[in-house]
Design a protein around this motif. Structure first.
Motif, PDB file in Angstrom:
ATOM      1  N   UNK A 164      41.727  40.985  37.034  1.00 37.73           N
ATOM      2  CA  UNK A 164      42.641  41.653  37.947  1.00 37.73           C
ATOM      3  C   UNK A 164      43.038  43.018  37.423  1.00 37.73           C
ATOM      4  N   UNK A 165      43.575  43.852  38.312  1.00 38.18           N
ATOM      5  CA  UNK A 165      43.997  45.186  37.907  1.00 38.18           C
ATOM      6  C   UNK A 165      45.373  45.124  37.243  1.00 38.18           C
ATOM      7  N   UNK A 166      45.700  46.169  36.492  1.00 36.78           N
ATOM      8  CA  UNK A 166      47.017  46.266  35.896  1.00 36.78           C
ATOM      9  C   UNK A 166      48.089  46.216  36.982  1.00 36.78           C
ATOM     10  N   UNK A 181      53.811  42.900  28.693  1.00 41.56           N
ATOM     11  CA  UNK A 181      53.035  41.690  28.981  1.00 41.56           C
ATOM     12  C   UNK A 181      51.868  42.013  29.912  1.00 41.56           C
ATOM     13  N   UNK A 182      50.691  41.599  29.516  1.00 38.94           N
ATOM     14  CA  UNK A 182      49.486  41.788  30.318  1.00 38.94           C
ATOM     15  C   UNK A 182      48.669  40.511  30.277  1.00 38.94           C
ATOM     16  N   UNK A 183      48.180  40.079  31.416  1.00 38.82           N
ATOM     17  CA  UNK A 183      47.404  38.842  31.444  1.00 38.82           C
ATOM     18  C   UNK A 183      46.023  39.023  30.815  1.00 38.82           C
ATOM     19  N   UNK A 184      45.421  37.879  30.456  1.00 36.90           N
ATOM     20  CA  UNK A 184      44.154  37.888  29.717  1.00 36.90           C
ATOM     21  C   UNK A 184      43.030  38.602  30.456  1.00 36.90           C
ATOM     22  N   UNK A 185      43.040  38.516  31.785  1.00 34.69           N
ATOM     23  CA  UNK A 185      41.898  39.021  32.551  1.00 34.69           C
ATOM     24  C   UNK A 185      42.048  40.428  33.075  1.00 34.69           C
ATOM     25  N   UNK A 186      43.075  41.144  32.671  1.00 36.37           N
ATOM     26  CA  UNK A 186      43.323  42.475  33.217  1.00 36.37           C
ATOM     27  C   UNK A 186      42.308  43.477  32.671  1.00 36.37           C
ATOM     28  N   UNK A 187      41.706  44.233  33.577  1.00 38.64           N
ATOM     29  CA  UNK A 187      40.754  45.282  33.204  1.00 38.64           C
ATOM     30  C   UNK A 187      40.702  46.300  34.327  1.00 38.64           C
ATOM     31  N   UNK A 227      42.802  45.715  45.816  1.00 40.00           N
ATOM     32  CA  UNK A 227      43.179  46.070  44.446  1.00 40.00           C
ATOM     33  C   UNK A 227      41.992  46.670  43.703  1.00 40.00           C
ATOM     34  N   UNK A 228      41.022  45.879  43.338  1.00 35.75           N
ATOM     35  CA  UNK A 228      39.834  46.488  42.735  1.00 35.75           C
ATOM     36  C   UNK A 228      39.106  47.370  43.744  1.00 35.75           C
ATOM     37  N   UNK A 229      38.531  48.467  43.261  1.00 33.06           N
ATOM     38  CA  UNK A 229      37.725  49.327  44.125  1.00 33.06           C
ATOM     39  C   UNK A 229      36.370  48.664  44.369  1.00 33.06           C
ATOM     40  N   UNK A 230      35.661  49.174  45.365  1.00 30.90           N
ATOM     41  CA  UNK A 230      34.327  48.660  45.657  1.00 30.90           C
ATOM     42  C   UNK A 230      33.409  48.848  44.448  1.00 30.90           C
ATOM     43  N   UNK A 231      33.513  49.987  43.785  1.00 31.09           N
ATOM     44  CA  UNK A 231      32.650  50.256  42.629  1.00 31.09           C
ATOM     45  C   UNK A 231      32.933  49.270  41.494  1.00 31.09           C
ATOM     46  N   UNK A 232      34.204  48.984  41.254  1.00 33.47           N
ATOM     47  CA  UNK A 232      34.544  48.023  40.206  1.00 33.47           C
ATOM     48  C   UNK A 232      34.010  46.639  40.536  1.00 33.47           C
TER      49      UNK A 232
END
Length: 430
Positions: A164-166, A181-187, A227-232
């Protein structure tokens, strides 16, 4: 004297081993008064399934069955058998808790919660589960423990932490800035999401879960916003598929659904604001829809019990009616549908309540059952192994009273469960 004692002990162990082996026959025969053929929808009478080493050898009319003489026989003369059910969207390591008390749940505690919920889910007749989102790879540990025979549970395909996004739906947004705090899957960004996909796979993920839009049970975001862009997302899917993993996309909003499907994800989870343009892209790419519908009924009715924060309750009250309308339209449009519940938003073990809502929104009972058998197996990449009672499949069998095609709610009352040839529940034997 010592040599004699040692010899006695060895003989005793050998005798015990031979008795144990004799008590664990390799061949089992299940005879049922009725069997639902989930492909054709036909109800077949007087059927026999022969099982060897956890797999189905043959299934068909009892009159023509070749039954080994030394096989153990299980008789279900008044029951209807069908394949073990598949839930393609669960969170076994979580419970329906949504307030700040969830922050106190440790990683070991989350794993133990998963062990309990896995057993409960198996007893409900769900012999295969895709777990799409768990912190700290607790679902990987759960899968491995089940496979090792340490704890009982369904066959699991697991994602580990959802990407997921920040600040997005799959980030930890309940704590203020000073906690960082940031979750494990954030990128964020193409390079970062590629790294995160590879990292999840490194630590045991079978499938990649990505949050393409905002969600309901998170603060500060909107389910309709992408949230995420198409490119991401294209980068996520490209790496996942290249490394042999499928991708499930949490997506409520129409734009996020379109982008996720265009990026090549294998399934859209929820799909609350799906529209005709999104349906068209999903059909073009062969994307499955995994609606999660019954949770709306339970979540609103039990908001006080689960300490659902007011902002999240407000979002739920807005999203749920829209989702029912839009998903009904998606069903009528002929999208491929796989069964999923989001169990953890409501108590595990109630998964089969989803069937009645699917039927209420337009699927036939058979289509709903196929979503949790044939379609689920196809989505997971396990066609011919699960979701069917045919030669070569794992011997995952459930039994109910009555005809689930006439009354799909019978699946809420599963009375017999077998996983891999092992009986884990048999209310008929009481």
């Amino acid at each position: 004297m010592k040599r004699a004692l040692k010899a006695v002990c060895v003989l005793a162990l050998l005798c015990f081993a031979s008795v144990g082996m004799a008590q664990t026959p390799r061949q089992i025969v299940v005879h049922a008064g009725h069997m639902l053929d989930v492909k054709s929808g036909k109800m077949l009478s007087d059927q026999t399934i022969v099982i060897n080493e956890g797999k189905i050898v043959s299934a068909g009319p009892s009159a023509s069955a070749h039954v080994p003489q030394d096989a153990v026989r299980i008789d279900l003369p008044n029951a209807t058998i069908l394949p073990g059910l598949i839930d393609a969207h669960t969170h076994l390591t979580m419970n329906p808790q949504f307030g700040y008390e969830t922050l106190a749940i440790s990683v070991p505690r989350e794993a133990l919660i998963g062990a309990k919920n896995a057993h409960t889910t198996l007893l409900a007749g769900f012999t295969t589960v895709r777990n799409v989102g768990a912190g700290n790879f607790t679902d990987v540990a759960l899968r491995d423990a089940i496979n090792a025979g340490d704890v009982p549970g369904p066959r699991l395909l697991v994602s580990g932490p959802a990407l997921g996004i920040t600040g997005g739906h799959c980030d930890n947004n309940m704590l203020p800035f000073e906690y960082h705090a940031t979750d494990d899957g954030v990128a964020d960004g193409v390079a970062a999401v590629q790294h995160k996909v590879r990292e999840n796979i490194k630590y045991g993920a079978d499938v990649i879960k990505v949050c393409a839009t905002g969600g309901v049970l998170s603060l500060g975001d909107d389910p309709q916003h992408s949230q995420y862009t198409l490119e991401e997302m294209k980068a996520i899917v490209a790496d996942a598929h290249r490394l042999g993993r499928k991708v499930a996309a949490h997506a409520h909003g129409a734009e996020g659904i379109r982008w996720a499907a265009e990026a090549g994800v294998d399934s859209i989870e929820h799909g609350s604001y799906i529209d005709d343009a999104a349906i068209a892209v999903m059909k073009e790419h062969g994307t499955y829809l995994v609606p999660t519908l019954y949770l709306g009924d339970w979540m609103i009715d039990n908001a006080g019990l689960t300490h659902l924060p007011p902002p999240l309750l407000a979002k739920a009250k807005a999203v749920i009616p829209a989702a029912r309308k839009n998903i009904a339209h998606a069903f009528a449009s002929g999208l491929k549908v796989a069964f999923g519940t989001d169990a953890a938003v409501y108590p595990h073990g109630m998964n089969a309540h989803e069937f009645a809502v699917m039927v209420r929104l337009g699927l036939t009972p058979l289509q709903a059952i196929q979503s949790a058998t044939l379609n689920g197996a196809d989505l997971l990449g396990w066609s011919g192994k699960v979701g069917t009672l045919e030669a070569g499949a794992w011997a995952d069998i459930i039994a109910v009273d009555g005809d689930p095609v006439k009354d799909v709610t019978t699946l809420e009352r599963v009375k017999f469960v077998m996983k891999g040839g092992e009986v884990v529940k048999n209310d008929y034997g009481k």
